[in-house]
Design an enzyme around this catalytic site. Structure first.
Site, mmCIF file in Angstrom:
data_model
loop_
_atom_site.group_PDB
_atom_site.id
_atom_site.type_symbol
_atom_site.label_atom_id
_atom_site.label_comp_id
_atom_site.label_asym_id
_atom_site.label_seq_id
_atom_site.Cartn_x
_atom_site.Cartn_y
_atom_site.Cartn_z
ATOM 1 N N PHE A 1 -1.079 7.154 1.753
ATOM 2 C CA PHE A 1 -0.561 8.110 2.747
ATOM 3 C C PHE A 1 0.234 7.423 3.855
ATOM 4 O O PHE A 1 1.350 7.832 4.182
ATOM 5 C CB PHE A 1 -1.715 8.922 3.348
ATOM 6 C CG PHE A 1 -2.251 9.958 2.408
ATOM 7 C CD1 PHE A 1 -1.493 11.076 2.097
ATOM 8 C CD2 PHE A 1 -3.491 9.804 1.821
ATOM 9 C CE1 PHE A 1 -1.964 12.040 1.221
ATOM 10 C CE2 PHE A 1 -3.980 10.766 0.942
ATOM 11 C CZ PHE A 1 -3.219 11.883 0.634
ATOM 12 N N THR A 2 -0.344 6.376 4.451
ATOM 13 C CA THR A 2 0.375 5.741 5.579
ATOM 14 C C THR A 2 1.577 4.938 5.080
ATOM 15 O O THR A 2 2.627 4.930 5.717
ATOM 16 C CB THR A 2 -0.550 4.806 6.389
ATOM 17 O OG1 THR A 2 -1.123 3.844 5.497
ATOM 18 C CG2 THR A 2 -1.654 5.574 7.089
ATOM 19 N N GLY A 3 1.418 4.270 3.934
ATOM 20 C CA GLY A 3 2.505 3.432 3.413
ATOM 21 C C GLY A 3 3.727 4.258 3.052
ATOM 22 O O GLY A 3 4.863 3.918 3.410
ATOM 23 N N GLY B 1 0.870 -1.180 0.000
ATOM 24 C CA GLY B 1 0.000 0.000 0.000
ATOM 25 C C GLY B 1 0.903 1.224 0.000
ATOM 26 O O GLY B 1 1.590 1.490 0.988
ATOM 27 N N HIS C 1 -9.497 -1.108 18.371
ATOM 28 C CA HIS C 1 -9.224 0.230 17.839
ATOM 29 C C HIS C 1 -10.528 0.830 17.318
ATOM 30 O O HIS C 1 -10.730 1.005 16.124
ATOM 31 C CB HIS C 1 -8.181 0.092 16.723
ATOM 32 C CG HIS C 1 -7.715 1.391 16.155
ATOM 33 N ND1 HIS C 1 -7.218 2.425 16.920
ATOM 34 C CD2 HIS C 1 -7.647 1.835 14.862
ATOM 35 C CE1 HIS C 1 -6.873 3.427 16.135
ATOM 36 N NE2 HIS C 1 -7.128 3.098 14.882
ATOM 37 N N ARG D 1 -1.817 9.484 21.156
ATOM 38 C CA ARG D 1 -2.823 10.568 21.172
ATOM 39 C C ARG D 1 -3.128 10.973 22.616
ATOM 40 O O ARG D 1 -3.151 12.146 22.955
ATOM 41 C CB ARG D 1 -4.094 10.094 20.455
ATOM 42 C CG ARG D 1 -3.884 10.018 18.972
ATOM 43 C CD ARG D 1 -5.140 9.642 18.214
ATOM 44 N NE ARG D 1 -4.890 9.767 16.786
ATOM 45 C CZ ARG D 1 -5.332 8.943 15.866
ATOM 46 N NH1 ARG D 1 -6.094 7.906 16.209
ATOM 47 N NH2 ARG D 1 -5.052 9.139 14.599
ATOM 48 N N ASP E 1 2.170 -1.497 -4.588
ATOM 49 C CA ASP E 1 0.755 -1.096 -4.743
ATOM 50 C C ASP E 1 0.182 -1.868 -5.929
ATOM 51 O O ASP E 1 0.873 -2.706 -6.531
ATOM 52 C CB ASP E 1 0.632 0.432 -4.897
ATOM 53 C CG ASP E 1 -0.687 0.965 -4.343
ATOM 54 O OD1 ASP E 1 -1.746 0.615 -4.908
ATOM 55 O OD2 ASP E 1 -0.677 1.712 -3.355
ATOM 56 N N ASN F 1 -11.853 -4.047 2.531
ATOM 57 C CA ASN F 1 -10.489 -4.284 3.029
ATOM 58 C C ASN F 1 -10.211 -5.745 3.366
ATOM 59 O O ASN F 1 -9.067 -6.208 3.257
ATOM 60 C CB ASN F 1 -10.190 -3.370 4.217
ATOM 61 C CG ASN F 1 -9.961 -1.929 3.760
ATOM 62 O OD1 ASN F 1 -9.956 -1.651 2.559
ATOM 63 N ND2 ASN F 1 -9.777 -1.024 4.695
HETATM 64 N N1 LIG Z 1 -4.581 0.902 12.561
HETATM 65 C C1 LIG Z 1 -4.429 2.201 12.558
HETATM 66 O O1 LIG Z 1 -4.119 2.798 13.581
HETATM 67 C C2 LIG Z 1 -4.574 2.964 11.286
HETATM 68 C C3 LIG Z 1 -4.101 4.283 11.185
HETATM 69 C C4 LIG Z 1 -4.202 4.951 9.965
HETATM 70 C C5 LIG Z 1 -4.775 4.324 8.855
HETATM 71 N N2 LIG Z 1 -5.233 3.061 9.003
HETATM 72 C C6 LIG Z 1 -5.811 2.338 7.866
HETATM 73 O O2 LIG Z 1 -4.764 2.072 6.930
HETATM 74 C C7 LIG Z 1 -5.319 1.939 5.624
HETATM 75 C C8 LIG Z 1 -4.537 2.794 4.642
HETATM 76 O O3 LIG Z 1 -4.709 4.158 4.923
HETATM 77 P P1 LIG Z 1 -4.059 5.258 3.945
HETATM 78 O O4 LIG Z 1 -4.359 6.578 4.540
HETATM 79 O O5 LIG Z 1 -2.673 4.896 3.629
HETATM 80 O O6 LIG Z 1 -4.965 5.041 2.650
HETATM 81 P P2 LIG Z 1 -4.601 5.410 1.134
HETATM 82 O O7 LIG Z 1 -5.861 5.356 0.362
HETATM 83 O O8 LIG Z 1 -3.795 6.664 1.091
HETATM 84 O O9 LIG Z 1 -3.636 4.205 0.665
HETATM 85 C C9 LIG Z 1 -4.045 2.894 0.536
HETATM 86 C C10 LIG Z 1 -3.297 2.298 -0.632
HETATM 87 O O10 LIG Z 1 -3.573 0.892 -0.688
HETATM 88 C C11 LIG Z 1 -3.515 0.541 -2.052
HETATM 89 N N3 LIG Z 1 -4.079 -0.792 -2.295
HETATM 90 C C12 LIG Z 1 -5.366 -1.166 -2.417
HETATM 91 N N4 LIG Z 1 -5.444 -2.492 -2.669
HETATM 92 C C13 LIG Z 1 -4.182 -2.973 -2.693
HETATM 93 C C14 LIG Z 1 -3.604 -4.250 -2.909
HETATM 94 N N5 LIG Z 1 -4.352 -5.327 -3.134
HETATM 95 N N6 LIG Z 1 -2.254 -4.367 -2.877
HETATM 96 C C15 LIG Z 1 -1.482 -3.288 -2.641
HETATM 97 N N7 LIG Z 1 -1.977 -2.047 -2.422
HETATM 98 C C16 LIG Z 1 -3.298 -1.898 -2.463
HETATM 99 C C17 LIG Z 1 -4.257 1.665 -2.738
HETATM 100 O O11 LIG Z 1 -4.017 1.708 -4.144
HETATM 101 C C18 LIG Z 1 -3.693 2.877 -1.987
HETATM 102 O O12 LIG Z 1 -2.546 3.415 -2.640
HETATM 103 C C19 LIG Z 1 -6.793 2.307 5.763
HETATM 104 O O13 LIG Z 1 -7.566 1.128 5.867
HETATM 105 C C20 LIG Z 1 -6.839 3.093 7.067
HETATM 106 O O14 LIG Z 1 -8.099 3.048 7.680
HETATM 107 C C21 LIG Z 1 -5.151 2.367 10.180
HETATM 108 O O1 LIG Z 2 -9.504 6.823 12.189
HETATM 109 C C1 LIG Z 2 -9.193 6.181 11.182
HETATM 110 O O2 LIG Z 2 -10.045 5.772 10.373
HETATM 111 C C2 LIG Z 2 -7.742 5.901 10.870
HETATM 112 C C3 LIG Z 2 -6.986 5.373 12.036
HETATM 113 O O3 LIG Z 2 -7.555 4.220 12.564
HETATM 114 C C4 LIG Z 2 -6.759 6.384 13.122
HETATM 115 O O4 LIG Z 2 -7.058 6.101 14.289
HETATM 116 O O5 LIG Z 2 -6.270 7.474 12.795
#
Ligand SMILES: NC(=O)c1ccc[n+]([C@@H]2O[C@H](COP(=O)([O-])OP(=O)(O)OC[C@H]3O[C@@H](n4cnc5c(N)ncnc54)[C@H](O)[C@@H]3O)[C@@H](O)[C@H]2O)c1
Ligand SMILES: O=C(O)C[C@H](O)C(=O)O
Length: 315
Positions: free
Chosen positions: A16-18, A13, A181, A157, A37, A101
């Site tokens: 943004f986070t990746g 991925g 979470h 946080r 990706d 997801n």
């Molecule tokens: N656990 C936590 O604390 C936490 C914190 C922040 C975000 N998240 C989660 O992390 C995930 C990603 O967030 P983000 O902001 O990076 O989203 P984003 O949309 O910016 O990035 C996600 C990426 O995943 C890619 N993707 C989709 N299917 C794929 C596959 N099969 N193989 C490879 N890549 C693939 C997309 O093309 C996209 O570039 C979300 O589900 C978000 O809710 C969790």
């Molecule tokens: O809140 C969200 O959907 C993303 C992540 O789990 C967070 O806590 O920032």
């Protein structure tokens, strides 16, 4: 051929986070980083990786950063960090992401089994407790190698808000968050302190209650401000802290989403609990005595996670 090899991280991925995670890993010279990706994103993924690599001479850092849509390139990664999937928008809960997801998580997990069968996995994609469970069931990896991230972020946080309220250094705050979470996560005030001083000696109850509430809704606060996506700086920093703790065998006590087999009264569930993280991944789950009220809150949080696990496309 060198005697010592650089570690290899795969970040799945490149959103943004990746990308934020990959950049932090590179900056800290944790090892080589492969960003992965989907094929439609192949060129942007290569572009992001090349851009990061070109920051190397300036920062400076050494190490390769590459972008790909070919899972073969994660071959023999030591650690795989999964951030693939959609993020929520204002008005959505994390659980609303489950159908899309979970399918992505199953696909990604199968690729990891194929190309990096000895890797340690950190899962970020939401709803993260259920996605970590999906990854565990699909890979069939041992439970110590499949770990979810939530508590480091939720605690960060909490600590931010406490430090702000007291106007003191963030590193002196030790927070503690248990459970899933979601908005029913359980910040444990009894186990939180500032420089060793119990929190309720320093802040009035109503201020503590407000901080707990803001922590529970912390993800949503950012989602509402961003308007089209969710947090990524603090989540990436949290992933990298967990990764560093594992690859350096630091044996820190950090909250992880761990597979429970009786701890805290739960079986066959992934839930946020205090763990010892080290070279073997989750080396143990620390069980703490809870008051009746704390256990009740944890039960509510675990019930919320179970409801999502029940609808997953895994056995
Ligand atoms: N656990 C936590 O604390 C936490 C914190 C922040 C975000 N998240 C989660 O992390 C995930 C990603 O967030 P983000 O902001 O990076 O989203 P984003 O949309 O910016 O990035 C996600 C990426 O995943 C890619 N993707 C989709 N299917 C794929 C596959 N099969 N193989 C490879 N890549 C693939 C997309 O093309 C996209 O570039 C979300 O589900 C978000 O809710 C969790
Ligand atoms: O809140 C969200 O959907 C993303 C992540 O789990 C967070 O806590 O920032």
């Amino acid at each position: 051929m060198s005697m010592f090899k650089r570690r290899k991280f795969a970040v799945i991925g490149a959103g943004f986070t990746g990308t934020t995670t990959a950049f932090l890993l590179a900056q800290k010279e944790m090892g080589d980083v492969v960003l992965v990706d989907i094929p439609e994103q192949q060129n942007p993924t290569k572009g992001k990786a090349l851009d990061m690599l070109e920051a190397g001479p300036v920062e400076p850092f050494n190490g390769k950063v590459t972008g790909t849509s070919n899972y073969e390139d994660i071959k023999d990664a030591d650690m795989v960090i999964i951030t693939a999937g959609i993020a929520r928008k204002p008005g959505m809960s994390r659980d609303d992401l489950v159908n899309i997801n979970a399918k992505i998580m199953v696909d990604v997990s199968k690729e990891i089994v194929r190309y990096a069968p000895d890797s340690y996995i950190l899962v970020l994609s939401n709803p993260v407790d259920a996605m970590t469970y999906t990854c565990f069931k699909t890979t069939g990896f041992p439970k110590n190698r499949v770990i979810g991230q939530s508590g480091v972020l939720d605690t960060a946080r909490f600590s931010t808000f406490v430090a702000e309220a007291l106007n003191i250094a963030v590193e002196d705050v030790t927070g503690f968050v248990l459970g899933g979470h979601g908005d029913s996560m359980v910040p444990l005030i009894r186990y939180s302190n500032v420089g060793g001083i119990p929190l309720d000696h320093l802040l009035p109850q109503e201020k503590i209650d407000a901080i707990v509430e803001r922590t529970r809704k912390g993800g949503g606060e950012i989602v509402n401000l961003l308007g089209n996506g969710s947090a990524y700086y603090a989540p990436a920093a949290s992933l990298v802290q967990m990764a560093e703790t594992i690859v350096k065998d630091k044996k820190r006590i950090l909250p992880s989403i761990a597979y429970l087999e009786g701890e805290y009264g739960y079986k066959d569930i992934y839930l946020g609990v205090p763990t010892i993280l080290g070279g073997n991944g989750i080396e143990s789950v620390i069980e703490l005595p809870l008051t009746a009220d704390e256990q009740k809150q944890l039960n509510q949080s675990a019930e919320d996670v179970k409801k999502v696990i029940e609808i997953l496309p895994v056995d």
